[in-house]
Design a protein around this motif. Structure first.
Motif, PDB file in Angstrom:
ATOM      1  N   SER A  31       0.801  -1.137   0.029  1.00 13.21           N
ATOM      2  CA  SER A  31       0.010  -0.075  -0.158  1.00 13.21           C
ATOM      3  C   SER A  31       0.767   1.221   0.018  1.00 13.21           C
ATOM      4  O   SER A  31       0.435   2.341  -0.095  1.00 13.21           O
ATOM      5  CB  SER A  31      -0.929   0.173   1.269  1.00 13.21           C
ATOM      6  N   ILE A  32       2.211   1.034   0.150  1.00 13.15           N
ATOM      7  CA  ILE A  32       2.965   2.361   0.092  1.00 13.15           C
ATOM      8  C   ILE A  32       3.998   1.940  -0.954  1.00 13.15           C
ATOM      9  O   ILE A  32       4.297   0.890  -1.156  1.00 13.15           O
ATOM     10  CB  ILE A  32       3.850   2.775   1.549  1.00 13.15           C
ATOM     11  N   VAL A  33       4.652   3.123  -1.662  1.00  7.78           N
ATOM     12  CA  VAL A  33       5.595   2.870  -2.547  1.00  7.78           C
ATOM     13  C   VAL A  33       7.116   2.522  -1.667  1.00  7.78           C
ATOM     14  O   VAL A  33       7.696   3.249  -0.926  1.00  7.78           O
ATOM     15  CB  VAL A  33       5.807   4.129  -3.320  1.00  7.78           C
ATOM     16  N   LEU A  34       7.753   1.259  -2.136  1.00 11.07           N
ATOM     17  CA  LEU A  34       9.169   0.955  -1.675  1.00 11.07           C
ATOM     18  C   LEU A  34      10.108   0.984  -2.789  1.00 11.07           C
ATOM     19  O   LEU A  34       9.523   0.495  -3.980  1.00 11.07           O
ATOM     20  CB  LEU A  34       8.915  -0.263  -0.891  1.00 11.07           C
ATOM     21  N   THR A  35      11.313   1.736  -2.633  1.00 10.05           N
ATOM     22  CA  THR A  35      12.174   1.772  -3.596  1.00 10.05           C
ATOM     23  C   THR A  35      13.084   0.870  -3.800  1.00 10.05           C
ATOM     24  O   THR A  35      13.835   0.193  -4.775  1.00 10.05           O
ATOM     25  CB  THR A  35      12.964   3.085  -3.762  1.00 10.05           C
ATOM     26  N   ASN A  36      13.576   0.099  -2.558  1.00  8.44           N
ATOM     27  CA  ASN A  36      14.930  -0.645  -2.556  1.00  8.44           C
ATOM     28  C   ASN A  36      14.460  -2.044  -2.489  1.00  8.44           C
ATOM     29  O   ASN A  36      15.295  -3.217  -2.541  1.00  8.44           O
ATOM     30  CB  ASN A  36      15.867  -0.303  -1.345  1.00  8.44           C
ATOM     31  N   ILE A  37      13.344  -2.322  -1.542  1.00 11.31           N
ATOM     32  CA  ILE A  37      12.927  -3.863  -1.263  1.00 11.31           C
ATOM     33  C   ILE A  37      11.512  -4.090  -1.777  1.00 11.31           C
ATOM     34  O   ILE A  37      10.702  -3.154  -2.402  1.00 11.31           O
ATOM     35  CB  ILE A  37      12.884  -3.961   0.169  1.00 11.31           C
ATOM     36  N   LYS A  38      11.467  -5.294  -2.418  1.00 17.70           N
ATOM     37  CA  LYS A  38      10.141  -5.774  -3.076  1.00 17.70           C
ATOM     38  C   LYS A  38       9.263  -6.700  -1.931  1.00 17.70           C
ATOM     39  O   LYS A  38       9.677  -7.784  -1.442  1.00 17.70           O
ATOM     40  CB  LYS A  38      10.562  -6.711  -4.334  1.00 17.70           C
ATOM     41  N   LEU A  39       8.270  -6.209  -1.509  1.00 15.55           N
ATOM     42  CA  LEU A  39       7.140  -6.874  -0.859  1.00 15.55           C
ATOM     43  C   LEU A  39       5.970  -7.068  -1.533  1.00 15.55           C
ATOM     44  O   LEU A  39       5.487  -6.124  -2.195  1.00 15.55           O
ATOM     45  CB  LEU A  39       7.170  -5.999   0.667  1.00 15.55           C
ATOM     46  N   SER A  40       5.232  -8.210  -1.115  1.00 16.15           N
ATOM     47  CA  SER A  40       3.923  -8.313  -1.579  1.00 16.15           C
ATOM     48  C   SER A  40       2.808  -7.834  -0.630  1.00 16.15           C
ATOM     49  O   SER A  40       3.095  -7.514   0.508  1.00 16.15           O
ATOM     50  CB  SER A  40       3.571  -9.664  -2.086  1.00 16.15           C
ATOM     51  N   ALA A  41       1.494  -7.876  -1.042  1.00 11.66           N
ATOM     52  CA  ALA A  41       0.484  -7.725  -0.284  1.00 11.66           C
ATOM     53  C   ALA A  41       0.355  -8.563   0.897  1.00 11.66           C
ATOM     54  O   ALA A  41       0.160  -8.267   2.150  1.00 11.66           O
ATOM     55  CB  ALA A  41      -0.634  -7.588  -0.851  1.00 11.66           C
ATOM     56  N   THR A  42       0.668  -9.834   0.662  1.00  8.21           N
ATOM     57  CA  THR A  42       0.577 -10.882   1.833  1.00  8.21           C
ATOM     58  C   THR A  42       1.885 -10.878   2.781  1.00  8.21           C
ATOM     59  O   THR A  42       1.793 -11.005   3.838  1.00  8.21           O
ATOM     60  CB  THR A  42       0.713 -12.298   0.883  1.00  8.21           C
ATOM     61  N   ASP A  43       2.958 -10.148   2.474  1.00  7.68           N
ATOM     62  CA  ASP A  43       3.935  -9.928   3.068  1.00  7.68           C
ATOM     63  C   ASP A  43       3.716  -8.759   4.101  1.00  7.68           C
ATOM     64  O   ASP A  43       4.135  -8.796   5.100  1.00  7.68           O
ATOM     65  CB  ASP A  43       5.239  -9.481   2.366  1.00  7.68           C
ATOM     66  N   GLU A  44       3.061  -7.855   3.541  1.00  9.03           N
ATOM     67  CA  GLU A  44       2.543  -6.746   4.271  1.00  9.03           C
ATOM     68  C   GLU A  44       1.540  -7.056   5.340  1.00  9.03           C
ATOM     69  O   GLU A  44       1.681  -6.667   6.605  1.00  9.03           O
ATOM     70  CB  GLU A  44       2.016  -5.324   3.390  1.00  9.03           C
ATOM     71  N   LYS A  45       0.663  -7.967   4.893  1.00  7.43           N
ATOM     72  CA  LYS A  45      -0.391  -8.749   5.967  1.00  7.43           C
ATOM     73  C   LYS A  45       0.271  -9.043   7.090  1.00  7.43           C
ATOM     74  O   LYS A  45      -0.047  -9.039   8.254  1.00  7.43           O
ATOM     75  CB  LYS A  45      -1.388  -9.268   5.303  1.00  7.43           C
ATOM     76  N   LEU A  46       1.371  -9.912   6.581  1.00  7.09           N
ATOM     77  CA  LEU A  46       1.944 -10.817   7.775  1.00  7.09           C
ATOM     78  C   LEU A  46       2.990  -9.863   8.621  1.00  7.09           C
ATOM     79  O   LEU A  46       3.091 -10.281   9.694  1.00  7.09           O
ATOM     80  CB  LEU A  46       3.033 -12.088   7.068  1.00  7.09           C
ATOM     81  N   LEU A  47       3.549  -8.984   8.036  1.00 10.78           N
ATOM     82  CA  LEU A  47       4.136  -7.765   8.771  1.00 10.78           C
ATOM     83  C   LEU A  47       3.157  -7.038   9.942  1.00 10.78           C
ATOM     84  O   LEU A  47       3.621  -7.016  10.993  1.00 10.78           O
ATOM     85  CB  LEU A  47       4.894  -6.936   7.853  1.00 10.78           C
ATOM     86  N   GLY A  48       2.061  -6.705   9.380  1.00 10.43           N
ATOM     87  CA  GLY A  48       1.183  -6.334  10.341  1.00 10.43           C
ATOM     88  C   GLY A  48       0.717  -7.206  11.369  1.00 10.43           C
ATOM     89  O   GLY A  48       0.413  -6.828  12.563  1.00 10.43           O
ATOM     90  N   ASP A  49       0.599  -8.478  11.138  1.00 11.91           N
ATOM     91  CA  ASP A  49       0.274  -9.410  12.215  1.00 11.91           C
ATOM     92  C   ASP A  49       1.455  -9.605  13.158  1.00 11.91           C
ATOM     93  O   ASP A  49       1.026  -9.567  14.476  1.00 11.91           O
ATOM     94  CB  ASP A  49      -0.023 -10.700  11.591  1.00 11.91           C
ATOM     95  N   PHE A  50       2.771  -9.499  12.631  1.00 13.48           N
ATOM     96  CA  PHE A  50       3.882  -9.518  13.489  1.00 13.48           C
ATOM     97  C   PHE A  50       3.922  -8.341  14.532  1.00 13.48           C
ATOM     98  O   PHE A  50       4.062  -8.310  15.634  1.00 13.48           O
ATOM     99  CB  PHE A  50       5.340  -9.338  12.727  1.00 13.48           C
TER     100      PHE A  50
END
Length: 160
Positions: A31-50
């Motif tokens: 949901s935000i723009v990242l320039t150096n790393i590549k994450l998916s929406a599922t990675d973002e959701k998992l990070l939110g759970d963490f």
């Protein structure tokens, strides 16, 4: 046909196409723009759970409500070295592989099982706490901020 009208309509159509293509997302990006790393929406959701497992919601908002996972992602993208970014993403991928269900107990058990010198764990914990302490909620509701020089208390005894 008038040339001015044709050019004006061409610009309106071109602007509409640009707006339409910028709004159309694949649904798999963050949901935000990242320039150096590549994450998916599922990675973002998992990070939110963490983040929610580290700072759970109680009478105060939790980590997910404060969008600390977005803060962690942006700080990893902007402030960590390439090696740390790579180690963080590998740690997140390993966590995604080992956690089939993302409930809070499983996440806490996973985090407790990690060694304390693990790069993923250190970055996640450090940036989560940093984001929480710098969040609007904490700054407005938990910390009492006084302007410099602070209060004047004229009734203090001075020992000479």
């Amino acid at each position: 046909m008038n040339r001015r009208t044709a050019i004006k309509q061409l610009f309106v159509v071109a602007g509409g196409i640009m707006i339409a293509t910028s709004c159309a997302g694949d649904g798999q990006s963050t949901s935000i723009v990242l320039t150096n790393i590549k994450l998916s929406a599922t990675d973002e959701k998992l990070l939110g759970d963490f983040v929610e497992a580290i700072i759970p919601a109680s009478d105060s908002p939790g980590g997910k409500a404060l969008n600390l996972h977005l803060f962690v992602m942006k700080m990893v993208d902007d402030c960590q070295t390439k090696e740390e970014q790579k180690a963080f993403i590998e740690g997140l991928k390993q966590a995604a592989d080992s956690l089939k269900k993302a409930d809070q107990k499983a996440i806490l058990d996973y985090l407790n099982g990690l060694p304390k010198e693990d790069v993923f764990f250190k970055i996640l914990k450090r940036r989560t706490v940093q984001g929480y302490l710098n969040s609007e909620y904490v700054m407005k509701n938990k910390l009492i901020y006084e302007l410099v020089p602070g209060r004047y208390d004229g009734a203090v005894k001075v020992n000479v």
